[in-house]
Design an enzyme around this catalytic site. Sequence first.
Site, PDB file in Angstrom:
ATOM      1  N   ASP A 199      -5.695  -2.642   5.855  1.00 45.22           N
ATOM      2  CA  ASP A 199      -5.878  -1.288   5.330  1.00 45.22           C
ATOM      3  C   ASP A 199      -5.060  -0.304   6.152  1.00 45.22           C
ATOM      4  O   ASP A 199      -4.989  -0.413   7.386  1.00 45.22           O
ATOM      5  CB  ASP A 199      -7.350  -0.869   5.372  1.00 45.22           C
ATOM      6  CG  ASP A 199      -8.114  -1.288   4.126  1.00 45.22           C
ATOM      7  OD1 ASP A 199      -7.501  -1.913   3.247  1.00 45.22           O
ATOM      8  OD2 ASP A 199      -9.325  -1.004   4.049  1.00 45.22           O
ATOM      9  N   ASP A 240     -15.998  -7.365  -3.492  1.00 47.87           N
ATOM     10  CA  ASP A 240     -16.059  -8.807  -3.225  1.00 47.87           C
ATOM     11  C   ASP A 240     -14.824  -9.541  -3.728  1.00 47.87           C
ATOM     12  O   ASP A 240     -14.781 -10.774  -3.668  1.00 47.87           O
ATOM     13  CB  ASP A 240     -17.322  -9.401  -3.863  1.00 47.87           C
ATOM     14  CG  ASP A 240     -18.594  -8.843  -3.259  1.00 47.87           C
ATOM     15  OD1 ASP A 240     -18.627  -8.657  -2.029  1.00 47.87           O
ATOM     16  OD2 ASP A 240     -19.545  -8.568  -4.011  1.00 47.87           O
ATOM     17  N   GLU A 256       0.833  -1.207   0.000  1.00 51.50           N
ATOM     18  CA  GLU A 256       0.000   0.000   0.000  1.00 51.50           C
ATOM     19  C   GLU A 256       0.865   1.253   0.000  1.00 51.50           C
ATOM     20  O   GLU A 256       0.613   2.205  -0.760  1.00 51.50           O
ATOM     21  CB  GLU A 256      -0.930   0.002   1.218  1.00 51.50           C
ATOM     22  CG  GLU A 256      -2.123  -0.909   1.085  1.00 51.50           C
ATOM     23  CD  GLU A 256      -3.184  -0.601   2.117  1.00 51.50           C
ATOM     24  OE1 GLU A 256      -3.233   0.548   2.611  1.00 51.50           O
ATOM     25  OE2 GLU A 256      -3.980  -1.512   2.438  1.00 51.50           O
ATOM     26  N   SER A 291       3.705 -20.233  -2.107  1.00 51.43           N
ATOM     27  CA  SER A 291       3.634 -21.695  -2.049  1.00 51.43           C
ATOM     28  C   SER A 291       3.099 -22.247  -3.357  1.00 51.43           C
ATOM     29  O   SER A 291       2.537 -21.517  -4.174  1.00 51.43           O
ATOM     30  CB  SER A 291       2.714 -22.174  -0.900  1.00 51.43           C
ATOM     31  OG  SER A 291       3.099 -21.660   0.333  1.00 51.43           O
ATOM     32  N   ASP A 348      -6.322  -9.340   0.486  1.00 52.99           N
ATOM     33  CA  ASP A 348      -6.049  -7.998   0.998  1.00 52.99           C
ATOM     34  C   ASP A 348      -6.739  -7.868   2.354  1.00 52.99           C
ATOM     35  O   ASP A 348      -7.902  -7.466   2.442  1.00 52.99           O
ATOM     36  CB  ASP A 348      -6.557  -6.946   0.020  1.00 52.99           C
ATOM     37  CG  ASP A 348      -6.181  -5.528   0.450  1.00 52.99           C
ATOM     38  OD1 ASP A 348      -5.513  -5.379   1.487  1.00 52.99           O
ATOM     39  OD2 ASP A 348      -6.567  -4.571  -0.244  1.00 52.99           O
TER      40      ASP A 348
END
Length: 830
Positions: free
Chosen positions: A345, A530, A195, A270, A342
Amino acid sequence: MRTIFRWLLRIAGGMVILAVLAVAGVYFLASRSLPDYDRTVRVDGLSAPVEIVRDNANVPHIFGATDADVFYALGYAHAQDRLWQMITLRRTVQGRLSEIFGLRTVEIDKLMRRYDLYTQAIASVEDQTPETRSALTAYAAGVNARLNEINRDSLGRGAPEMFLFDVPVSPWQPADSIAIGKLLAVQMSGQLAQEVERARVSLALPQAGMLRDILPDAPGQEILDLPEYASLMPKGAGSRYAGLTPGFTTDGLPDTPLSPFPAPGMAGASNAWAAAPARSASGGTLLANDPHLGFTAPTVWYLARLELQQGGVIGGTIPGIPLVLVGRSQYLGWGLTSSYLDDLDTYMEEVNPENPEEYRGPDGWETFRTRRSIIGIKDASPVTMTLRWTDNGPVLPGSHYHLDTVTPPGHVASINWTALSPDDTSLSAGLGLMYARSVDQAIEAGRLHIAPSQNLMLADAGTVGFKMIGAVPDRDAAHDSQGRMPSLGWRSENRWKGFQPYDNNIQIVAPEGGIIGNTNNKFTDRAFPDNVAFDWGDTQRIHRWQRLMQSREVHTRDSFIEAQLDTVSFTARSLLPLIGKDLWFTGEPAPDGTPERLRQDALLLLADWNGEMNEHMPEPLIYAAWAAALQDRLIRDELGPLADDFVHLDPVFIERVFRDIDGAGRWCDVIRSAVTETCDDIARQSLDAALIWISERYGDNLESLRWGDVHQAAQDHPVLGNIPVLRYFVNIHQDTSGGDNTLMRGVTKGTGPNPFLNVHGAGYRGVYDFADPDSSVFIISTGQSGHPLSRHYDDLAQLWRRGEYIPMSLDTALAKAAAVGITHLEPAAR
């Protein structure tokens, strides 16, 4: 003269004797902490005798009358082999490293105190299921039984490092295991750094739209453009460039192996894939998994088999946590990959200019929550700091992650992150997974997982499945930055509304094609809010995986192993024809010994290369050096010192530039020069620069170069690895194949005198075949022991380097057949 000579001879002889005695004394003291695996020990806290059988690879097979006794013995075994590692992990998450290591770790402790993960771990103990609390309590008792044994029998303080760093070791607590689970979230998360980096780059770029080039979205469904960062903030947000402080990483944190904060490009990753019976030659399900973390000696992984009441569970554990995190039971196999959700924030909080104890909230000024914290520092005065929180989360100083470069005047930065939950039941989810008997039960167990978010790859006897687990923030569709850059903390549309329902998490069971896999690639096209993420961990390995999976109708355990060890770079095969299209077979013949001839020789080698990043070949080094020089030359004039953050090749960026997608070819022109450079010019100049770099270090005989000489897996001891002489005994360096974008992933360091050191990859590999479960295999990258004097410190390392495995069997007779020792734990007499 003869007398002087005799005395010199006596002095020299005495010094040799003293040196021998000193070495012998050090060896004696250090060897006292080597565990004896073949003995009977009476301990408090067991309900019945327990047997720990160490097979010939030193993998403990634990048998007990109750599950609690088995977890007790796992704690004991972890403390036998990895006590120093456990202590260091606990001190890291507590923010107490400086009590041992002094001033060099103060900044790490400060940030960990601000995260306050240990306090949240304590609060989370009561949120666990009863079964998990029982396992945590028993495990802690087993660790403490070993600590008591060390103190009672003077066993060299438990680890040789304890002689160099003599600090008291407090008893293990259930919260310690939860805290180490939270520490994994720190080690695997790159969201905060991403970010801030996106905001810094947005401020630095001279033209709108260039942000999408240098930080491109993963190929797939189109995503609407975001506004420039400056338009989201009050005036004065940050500066164009931020320099790098000597001794610190590009994140503004100490450059030390003890740091749990991943460097750019080093967050968790991974591979995992599974095949249903219809796509398996044996008619049983198959599953392969290799989690990627930073390399250390010893590795963070520890192999173990637990014989629970419902049957055996075997796989990879992490010392300090009573779980088999990746592995199999007789009913189910499970693997993990980082989902790249994510889940964090960053907020800019406005401070009240009239009262610095207040910040702006949605309805006016609110008071910071504060607490004082004291950091003890070895050989220095303690540091007292004030921790502050807003409703969004902890306040972070501008010195970390270069937050000061994007923070407007009169503001401070805070974060909201799922890992900061005081109601973290992730360990209960892990325990539920161990007891699950089917894919459906495993998916239900994942409901309790909070952080770090993972992709769960599953296989039972009849089918395979995939489920993303972890708490998903519920963001407002009107969020200013869609969670991609810092936003204003008092705006209600930027704050989380809670978490999305677990049932909304991506799930696939019994896929139509019979094969399912993930390489940290984009796996959903859902639109914001979403979506899972904008920034994914892989855009390259997935293409090679698809080709290998679809190249045959049915698969076997060996074909899964072949894919796990594959070293062909899709990236090299796709980029080289693009960047070199006008360089191959062009130009006049050049005499031997000239730069032009060296360039032609390099291009001739690359023209015949199939993209295999083999340790014995020169082409991988030529390609890697060219690609690194190319990206740096493309971005250096636009980004200045910020270019230092981009130490790993971004193939999507290079493709956008050389295909001139959305005008990205503009990066090829050096804006500070009078002439207009073309992409061919930059490609040629970059190749020449790379060949000069290679020649200065390894000579200009290109055919004699070996990728493995520079791409060594650097598994260094995080504390002793930099001590002269000693480092040759504790560090494990091995030539390796693979690279940043191969399935056998070996991420290069990107900085320093050897930027191609392999520092991040698969510390654990496992392949499970449910047609014949005991033919399943696994391996770790070092050895089971954390004691440098143990033969099990590095005995698995050469197998791992060669792509070999050891049996992953639940056969008790096989474990005992060549056991290195059997430890009997018996309840102490009452």
